[in-house]
Design a protein around this motif. Sequence first.
Motif: not given
Length: 521
Positions: A137-163
């Motif tokens: 609840e405090e640290m949901p996926f959309w709010k957390v990016a400990k490393r550059p490749f773990s950024r949620p919006n980049i993960k989402y971009r990669d998911y859309l690129q795959e589609r």
Amino acid sequence: MKLNDNLLNQKISSNIRLFIPTSEYSINYLPVLNQKDKPLYYKKPFFDTYWIEHVNYDPSYYSHFTFVMNRDHTLWIEANLYLIHLIQDDTAYNEDQRVPSKTIQEHSQALQKYKLFCDERDDELDLIYERNPSIREEMPFWKVAKRPFSRPNIKYRDYLQERVNKQEIKPRYAKKLLYPITSFYKFVNDYFGNNFLHLGKGISMPGKVDAAFIPINNNKGLIVETNEGNKIRGTYNKDVGYINDGGNTKPLTQEHQIQLFELLNSQGQPEIMISFLFSIFTAARMDTTFTLRLQHFINELPKNFSTESLNIWHKYNKQFVSNELYYIPIGEGSLIDAKGLEKRYNLQVPGWLMNIVQSYIISKRATQRRLNIKYPQENELDEYVFITQNFNPYYIAKSDPNKELYKNMSNGGSIRVYITNNISKKVKFKFKFHYLRATCLMNLNIRTEQESKLSLNERMKILKDFAGHTDEKTTQQYLEYSQNESDRYSAYDSRGDKLFQWLSQSAFINQNSENLNVETI
């Protein structure tokens, strides 16, 4: 991974009492009780005093506002605050006209898809790391990016690129989903501060910004900033062969113009035929054409359809000379919509077209539709000219006092469906309603170029005024289009002369230019 889109079609209107579930007790919070009448949680008002003070909330501004939901049907607060901020922060804001509701809806739907993606990643992380629900609840996926490749919006971009790579979605659609996400994170940083997101050292959200030079012609171009979170392979920054005039558009060749109207005439739908004619001869956009009102064409409605009543009506009503131009004000301060928050300007309408619209208005077909419209205007002359067979406006105007009463805000959807089913499947050229505007302006441009001795600046002013452009760069595209597209240039004639010649010879124009009897069409 396949996202569950069940929430995407759910809308919550602003006139519903919204709340934020909370375990905190307050005398102002309503309890939600279980079967034993004990409180499960409390309903904190969504638009409490804090929100009213910070976003200048007024329910009448947000009719048919589409909220972003969590999977438990609560509201994603940050995303909804962002959507309201889009409206309140509109740089061209005035009380009557705001950022288009379609834009808000598109951003809402993009954020909803993104939230579902993030929620499913939370579920995966729960299984892998057995995360504590309170931590989630405090640290949901959309709010957390400990490393550059773990950024949620980049993960989402990669998911859309795959589609995109699997050809499940178009590259352009993927970018359309990404831009609101980038804009949302910029808002989060500005509104909540840099410490709101849980980021690792040196990591920024939404991502790195690059600048690129986009050449246009003659060593001229634009500097365009792009965010890495928006980059999808397979997309292009410039659409060759199109004009950007409130969206990509292109003029129809004279052959395609005639094919289009021959098809429309054969289909026997006078509302479609007349509205398309109006746009191709006035350069009116869809929202303008379908928010035309009776008062611009008539002084009053006939009492009945007897010969005597109609003769009296024709004697005292507005008269239009076929070969003269008449001016209809649109935009700010008028009942007729114009693009976005565009300043008021005048449509230039030929008299013969005014006569056709006028004759349609007093036809039994149009009268029957007006009598059955679900939410009529208080003044009968303020009523829409074009009404669907289901007795709704094709396009509900921003100024319509009844807009909050409609379950769905009509924004030309029925016209787009008609084009898909009755035009696109029957012609061999690509067509959108917006192409009619480009066709009109290109016809006018070529006429002024071929038939007059006007200078380039004089032609620019004529075209700019006719189109209602605020930026000369948009008008310039029409002046350059024929030069850049020489193969298309030869396909046009002066001011659509062949189209007008076809209209003059057609049964439609002969039967209806003076006294339209729609029942016979």
